[in-house]
Design an enzyme around this catalytic site. Structure first.
Site, PDB file in Angstrom:
ATOM      1  N   GLY A  12      52.889   8.604 -38.275  1.00 34.73           N
ATOM      2  CA  GLY A  12      53.371   7.679 -39.294  1.00 34.73           C
ATOM      3  C   GLY A  12      54.362   6.645 -38.790  1.00 34.73           C
ATOM      4  O   GLY A  12      55.192   6.159 -39.561  1.00 34.73           O
ATOM      5  N   ASN A  14      53.600   3.656 -37.902  1.00 37.10           N
ATOM      6  CA  ASN A  14      53.243   2.397 -38.570  1.00 37.10           C
ATOM      7  C   ASN A  14      53.763   2.394 -40.009  1.00 37.10           C
ATOM      8  O   ASN A  14      54.220   1.368 -40.495  1.00 37.10           O
ATOM      9  CB  ASN A  14      51.725   2.166 -38.537  1.00 37.10           C
ATOM     10  CG  ASN A  14      51.279   1.572 -37.209  1.00 37.10           C
ATOM     11  OD1 ASN A  14      51.546   0.410 -36.928  1.00 37.10           O
ATOM     12  ND2 ASN A  14      50.652   2.379 -36.376  1.00 37.10           N
ATOM     13  N   ASN A 108      43.311  -2.421 -42.055  1.00 35.61           N
ATOM     14  CA  ASN A 108      43.427  -1.369 -41.049  1.00 35.61           C
ATOM     15  C   ASN A 108      44.111  -1.941 -39.815  1.00 35.61           C
ATOM     16  O   ASN A 108      43.930  -3.109 -39.485  1.00 35.61           O
ATOM     17  CB  ASN A 108      42.023  -0.879 -40.666  1.00 35.61           C
ATOM     18  CG  ASN A 108      42.049   0.212 -39.622  1.00 35.61           C
ATOM     19  OD1 ASN A 108      42.826   1.167 -39.716  1.00 35.61           O
ATOM     20  ND2 ASN A 108      41.213   0.086 -38.596  1.00 35.61           N
ATOM     21  N   HIS A 110      44.170  -1.465 -35.753  1.00 33.09           N
ATOM     22  CA  HIS A 110      43.410  -0.832 -34.674  1.00 33.09           C
ATOM     23  C   HIS A 110      44.098  -1.159 -33.349  1.00 33.09           C
ATOM     24  O   HIS A 110      44.436  -2.320 -33.093  1.00 33.09           O
ATOM     25  CB  HIS A 110      41.964  -1.331 -34.665  1.00 33.09           C
ATOM     26  CG  HIS A 110      41.149  -0.660 -33.611  1.00 33.09           C
ATOM     27  ND1 HIS A 110      40.657   0.617 -33.768  1.00 33.09           N
ATOM     28  CD2 HIS A 110      40.794  -1.063 -32.363  1.00 33.09           C
ATOM     29  CE1 HIS A 110      40.025   0.966 -32.667  1.00 33.09           C
ATOM     30  NE2 HIS A 110      40.082  -0.024 -31.795  1.00 33.09           N
ATOM     31  N   ASP A 151      35.383  -0.961 -37.904  1.00 34.79           N
ATOM     32  CA  ASP A 151      36.222  -1.955 -37.206  1.00 34.79           C
ATOM     33  C   ASP A 151      35.548  -3.334 -37.155  1.00 34.79           C
ATOM     34  O   ASP A 151      35.688  -4.079 -36.188  1.00 34.79           O
ATOM     35  CB  ASP A 151      36.540  -1.500 -35.756  1.00 34.79           C
ATOM     36  CG  ASP A 151      37.312  -0.200 -35.713  1.00 34.79           C
ATOM     37  OD1 ASP A 151      38.085   0.063 -36.645  1.00 34.79           O
ATOM     38  OD2 ASP A 151      37.167   0.553 -34.738  1.00 34.79           O
ATOM     39  N   GLN A 179      54.967  -3.342 -29.256  1.00 34.41           N
ATOM     40  CA  GLN A 179      54.872  -4.805 -29.126  1.00 34.41           C
ATOM     41  C   GLN A 179      53.884  -5.434 -30.111  1.00 34.41           C
ATOM     42  O   GLN A 179      54.006  -6.608 -30.431  1.00 34.41           O
ATOM     43  CB  GLN A 179      54.463  -5.186 -27.699  1.00 34.41           C
ATOM     44  CG  GLN A 179      55.526  -4.812 -26.689  1.00 34.41           C
ATOM     45  CD  GLN A 179      55.177  -5.298 -25.283  1.00 34.41           C
ATOM     46  OE1 GLN A 179      54.209  -6.016 -25.070  1.00 34.41           O
ATOM     47  NE2 GLN A 179      55.978  -4.890 -24.311  1.00 34.41           N
ATOM     48  N   GLU A 181      51.454  -3.301 -32.849  1.00 32.93           N
ATOM     49  CA  GLU A 181      51.133  -2.706 -34.151  1.00 32.93           C
ATOM     50  C   GLU A 181      52.267  -2.814 -35.152  1.00 32.93           C
ATOM     51  O   GLU A 181      52.070  -3.200 -36.306  1.00 32.93           O
ATOM     52  CB  GLU A 181      50.781  -1.226 -33.962  1.00 32.93           C
ATOM     53  CG  GLU A 181      49.519  -1.007 -33.165  1.00 32.93           C
ATOM     54  CD  GLU A 181      49.159   0.460 -33.060  1.00 32.93           C
ATOM     55  OE1 GLU A 181      49.236   1.189 -34.051  1.00 32.93           O
ATOM     56  OE2 GLU A 181      48.782   0.892 -31.957  1.00 32.93           O
TER      57      GLU A 181
HETATM   58  C1  GRF Z   1      48.080   3.948 -34.132  1.00 37.44           C
HETATM   59  O1  GRF Z   1      47.886   3.683 -32.760  1.00 37.44           O
HETATM   60  C2  GRF Z   1      47.030   3.250 -34.920  1.00 37.44           C
HETATM   61  O2  GRF Z   1      46.699   2.002 -34.456  1.00 37.44           O
HETATM   62  C3  GRF Z   1      45.894   4.199 -34.737  1.00 37.44           C
HETATM   63  O3  GRF Z   1      46.480   5.485 -34.840  1.00 37.44           O
HETATM   64  C4  GRF Z   1      47.826   5.419 -34.432  1.00 37.44           C
HETATM   65  C5  GRF Z   1      48.673   5.938 -35.549  1.00 37.44           C
HETATM   66  O4  GRF Z   1      49.999   6.063 -35.233  1.00 37.44           O
HETATM   67  N1  GRF Z   1      44.797   3.909 -35.592  1.00 37.44           N
HETATM   68  P1  GRF Z   1      51.093   6.379 -36.345  1.00 37.44           P
HETATM   69  O5  GRF Z   1      50.606   7.556 -37.171  1.00 37.44           O
HETATM   70  O6  GRF Z   1      51.279   5.154 -37.196  1.00 37.44           O
HETATM   71  O7  GRF Z   1      52.333   6.728 -35.589  1.00 37.44           O
END
Ligand code: GRF
Length: 211
Positions: A12, A14, A108, A110, A151, A179, A181
């Site tokens: 989590g 992100n 999403n 990626h 995707d 850098q 996401e």
């Molecule tokens: C991230 O690298 C995202 O792009 C991918 O899974 C990972 C999730 O990381 N799809 P987090 O749970 O947000 O730390």
């Protein structure tokens, strides 16, 4: 006010970037209605609880088959009725019925520059392993709308990240997160919340000012 539901499976980070951006005013006009996880142990659920956001567990494992899960998941999403669904490291394939009901309203993140290193089987650390195996010098992340393909939906934004000598998949994954996401996803949510982007003929159009 853009009402969003964030779907997660793991750490989590992100989700944390989104929470921090809301707290810091880098995402405005946005409210998180709920966080949905397919994994009871996801640290993301703790992060949501820490912010007083309801956490909902929705796992295919708790249903007799995928069709039953897809129905329940779609029903739950319709009950929550978000303006936008944010997939932030969500490892479950979105049901076609949900894609249809929330057309151009699912995004999403990626961890590669689509169309490289994406599609079936390209998730988590595998994406970075494949990038290193191929010897690319630049990778990155992509935030895109979700359509029926894997995707394949309209691209909102991408950010390149350098691959460095001695990178392991874990080191590269971390750099791509830091850098790219954690920057791209909050930015995209803020752009959508403030009407700066829209989809036309399957492409994302960006306007300088709010529409
Ligand atoms: C991230 O690298 C995202 O792009 C991918 O899974 C990972 C999730 O990381 N799809 P987090 O749970 O947000 O730390």
């Amino acid at each position: 006010m853009l009402k969003i539901v964030v779907c997660v499976s793991g750490g989590g980070t992100n989700l944390q970037a989104i929470l921090d951006a809301i707290d810091g005013g880098r995402i405005t006009n946005t409210q998180i209605l709920a966080v949905i996880s397919n994994n009871a142990g996801a640290k993301a659920l703790e992060r949501a609880a820490g912010h007083g956001i309801p956490g909902i567990l929705m796992s295919p494992k708790d249903y007799p088959d995928r069709a039953a899960f897809n129905r329940a998941f779609t029903e739950e999403m319709c009950r929550l009725a978000p303006d936008l669904i944010v997939l932030a490291g969500f490892l479950v394939r979105i049901p076609q019925e949900m894609v249809a009901k929330f057309s151009n309203r699912i995004v999403n993140i990626h961890p590669s520059l689509i169309p490289s290193f994406c599609g079936v089987g390209y998730y988590g650390l595998t994406v970075h392993e494949k990038a290193l195996e191929r010897g690319v010098k630049v990778t990155g992340a992509t935030v895109h709308f979700v359509n029926e393909g894997m995707d394949e939906g309209p691209i909102i934004a991408q950010k390149a990240v350098e691959v460095l000598e001695g990178d392991t998949p874990e080191i590269l994954q971390r750099r791509v997160m830091e850098q790219a996401e954690w920057v791209l996803l909050p930015q995209a949510i803020d752009d959508i919340a403030n009407g700066r982007i829209f989809v036309e003929n399957g492409k994302v159009i960006r306007t300088g000012k709010a529409r």
